[in-house]
Design a protein around this motif. Structure first.
Motif, short mmCIF file in Angstrom:
data_model
loop_
_atom_site.label_atom_id
_atom_site.label_comp_id
_atom_site.label_asym_id
_atom_site.label_seq_id
_atom_site.Cartn_x
_atom_site.Cartn_y
_atom_site.Cartn_z
N ILE A 1 1.11 -1.21 0.13
CA ILE A 1 -0.14 -0.04 0.11
C ILE A 1 0.95 1.13 -0.13
O ILE A 1 0.37 2.26 -0.37
N SER A 2 2.20 1.00 0.57
CA SER A 2 2.54 2.30 0.73
C SER A 2 3.15 2.70 -0.84
O SER A 2 3.97 3.88 -1.12
N GLN A 3 2.94 1.98 -1.65
CA GLN A 3 3.60 2.53 -3.38
C GLN A 3 2.10 2.50 -3.90
O GLN A 3 2.24 2.27 -5.76
N VAL A 4 1.37 3.13 -3.53
CA VAL A 4 -0.34 3.20 -4.15
C VAL A 4 0.06 4.81 -4.04
O VAL A 4 0.02 5.23 -2.98
N PRO A 5 0.22 5.30 -5.24
CA PRO A 5 -0.17 6.78 -5.04
C PRO A 5 -0.88 7.36 -4.19
O PRO A 5 -2.61 6.64 -5.62
N TYR A 6 -1.49 8.82 -3.86
CA TYR A 6 -2.16 8.97 -3.70
C TYR A 6 -3.55 9.37 -4.42
O TYR A 6 -4.79 9.26 -3.75
N GLN A 7 -3.75 9.79 -5.72
CA GLN A 7 -4.53 9.64 -6.96
C GLN A 7 -5.63 8.73 -6.60
O GLN A 7 -6.95 8.33 -6.93
N CYS A 8 -4.64 7.25 -6.57
CA CYS A 8 -5.38 5.72 -6.95
C CYS A 8 -6.37 5.97 -5.82
O CYS A 8 -7.07 4.87 -5.74
N ILE A 9 -5.80 5.74 -4.22
CA ILE A 9 -6.10 5.75 -3.39
C ILE A 9 -7.80 6.59 -3.80
O ILE A 9 -8.38 6.48 -2.97
N LEU A 10 -7.30 7.44 -3.41
CA LEU A 10 -8.35 8.61 -3.63
C LEU A 10 -10.05 8.33 -5.30
O LEU A 10 -10.58 8.40 -4.90
N GLU A 11 -8.95 8.02 -5.93
CA GLU A 11 -9.99 7.45 -6.95
C GLU A 11 -10.63 6.00 -6.43
O GLU A 11 -12.22 5.84 -6.76
N TYR A 12 -10.24 5.64 -5.89
CA TYR A 12 -10.81 4.47 -5.07
C TYR A 12 -11.64 4.35 -4.42
O TYR A 12 -12.48 3.56 -4.56
N VAL A 13 -11.77 5.15 -3.30
CA VAL A 13 -12.72 5.60 -2.53
C VAL A 13 -13.32 5.83 -2.97
O VAL A 13 -15.20 5.79 -2.91
N LEU A 14 -13.81 7.20 -3.84
CA LEU A 14 -14.91 7.48 -5.00
C LEU A 14 -15.45 6.50 -5.42
O LEU A 14 -16.63 5.85 -5.56
N ALA A 15 -14.46 5.24 -5.96
CA ALA A 15 -15.63 4.27 -6.26
C ALA A 15 -16.36 3.25 -5.94
O ALA A 15 -16.89 2.81 -6.21
N ARG A 16 -15.39 2.45 -4.72
CA ARG A 16 -16.00 1.82 -3.92
C ARG A 16 -17.23 2.47 -3.16
O ARG A 16 -18.95 1.97 -2.98
N ALA A 17 -17.76 4.14 -3.30
CA ALA A 17 -18.47 4.94 -2.14
C ALA A 17 -19.62 4.27 -4.08
O ALA A 17 -20.59 4.49 -3.10
N GLY A 18 -19.15 4.56 -5.13
CA GLY A 18 -20.12 4.23 -6.16
C GLY A 18 -20.80 2.97 -6.52
O GLY A 18 -21.51 2.63 -6.88
N ALA A 19 -20.50 2.15 -5.33
CA ALA A 19 -20.00 0.61 -6.41
C ALA A 19 -21.62 0.09 -5.57
O ALA A 19 -21.95 0.54 -4.20
N ASP A 20 -21.80 -0.84 -5.30
CA ASP A 20 -22.09 -1.72 -4.15
C ASP A 20 -22.29 -3.42 -4.62
O ASP A 20 -20.95 -3.85 -4.98
N GLN A 21 -22.87 -4.34 -3.46
CA GLN A 21 -22.60 -5.43 -3.35
C GLN A 21 -22.78 -6.26 -4.65
O GLN A 21 -21.63 -7.60 -4.81
N GLU A 22 -23.06 -6.24 -5.84
CA GLU A 22 -23.42 -6.72 -6.55
C GLU A 22 -22.52 -6.74 -7.36
O GLU A 22 -21.72 -7.54 -8.50
N HIS A 23 -21.87 -5.47 -8.04
CA HIS A 23 -21.21 -5.15 -8.56
C HIS A 23 -20.00 -4.28 -7.76
O HIS A 23 -19.89 -3.09 -7.83
N PRO A 24 -18.76 -4.81 -7.00
CA PRO A 24 -17.81 -4.39 -6.42
C PRO A 24 -17.02 -3.11 -6.55
O PRO A 24 -16.13 -3.88 -8.07
N ALA A 25 -16.40 -2.15 -6.75
CA ALA A 25 -15.14 -1.92 -7.29
C ALA A 25 -13.89 -2.26 -7.19
O ALA A 25 -13.99 -2.59 -6.35
#
Length: 242
Positions: free
Chosen positions: A86-110
């Motif tokens: 995780i230390s080698q993940v750029p912050y931009q990718c982390i933020l994008e994943y936060v947003l993607a997970r917030a808009g996902a559902d259980q059937e279609h996880p981010a």
């Protein structure tokens, strides 16, 4: 520090006994003048050893293990921890994943998408991730290098090769991890799985993911504030100088 030129020549003669220095340089892309300088100084750069090993189909980690200062490297190679990945993940990718997970559902996880290792490898985040709180003094005691010199290297985003190996040893992680984050080894050579970072991110809970994003933004804010302060200081100094 690299490896002994004598030891390098002995190893090279075993690997490619019938090839001249010119042949070796053509195969590896290393300039003859560069190799000659290293041999004359009696100290061959680790990067040179790695490039030669790759060119002759050798495992760079196994090869380095044959030299003083790197003994046990191959035996100490294992998978990195989730924190290292995780230390080698750029912050931009982390933020994008936060947003993607917030808009996902259980059937279609981010699914997290992370930039290639070549675009995101960083020394300081790795060091902080494996540091139990006393890594600098322990590393200093083991190597004889002053803590402030270690900190200066980390601030500059680098770490000497043997320091990187010893930092991993003192932190109790894979001995090849430090060589991966300093760019000496390719991630796969150091035992880092191709999709390891994505899997480590996906394993985080929502709360852990948000906390990670917060910590990265806090760290970024500190860097930006210091940059702004430095810019203001430089501007004021120029004005005073007329």
């Amino acid at each position: 520090m690299g490896v002994s030129a004598k030891a390098f020549q002995n190893w090279r003669n075993r690997v490619a006994p019938n090839e001249s220095t010119a042949d070796l340089c053509r195969r590896t892309g290393i300039k003859r003048s560069t190799l000659a300088q290293q041999l004359v100084r009696g100290n061959v750069a680790v990067a040179t050893v790695v490039r030669v090993a790759r060119a002759y189909g050798q495992d760079p980690v196994a090869v380095l293990s044959e030299f003083d200062g790197f003994r046990g490297l191959a035996e100490g190679r294992r998978a990195p921890s989730a924190a290292e990945l995780i230390s080698q993940v750029p912050y931009q990718c982390i933020l994008e994943y936060v947003l993607a997970r917030a808009g996902a559902d259980q059937e279609h996880p981010a699914v997290p998408k992370v930039a290639g290792y070549a675009d995101s490898i960083a020394v300081r985040p790795w060091f902080d991730a494996v540091d139990p709180g006393d890594l600098r003094p322990k590393l200093s005691a083991a190597t004889g290098i002053a803590p402030q010199n270690i900190s200066a290297q980390l601030t500059a985003g680098r770490l000497a090769t043997r320091l990187a190996v010893e930092a991993a040893r003192q932190a109790g992680v894979s001995l090849t991890s430090g060589l991966v984050v300093t760019g000496v080894l390719q991630p796969e050579e150091g035992g880092w799985p191709p999709t390891g970072r994505e899997e480590a991110l996906a394993a985080l809970t929502d709360a852990e993911l948000v906390s990670l994003a917060r910590d990265r933004l806090d760290a970024l804010a500190k860097v930006l504030r210091k940059r702004e302060q430095d810019d203001k200081y430089d501007h004021a100094l120029l004005e005073n100088l007329g």
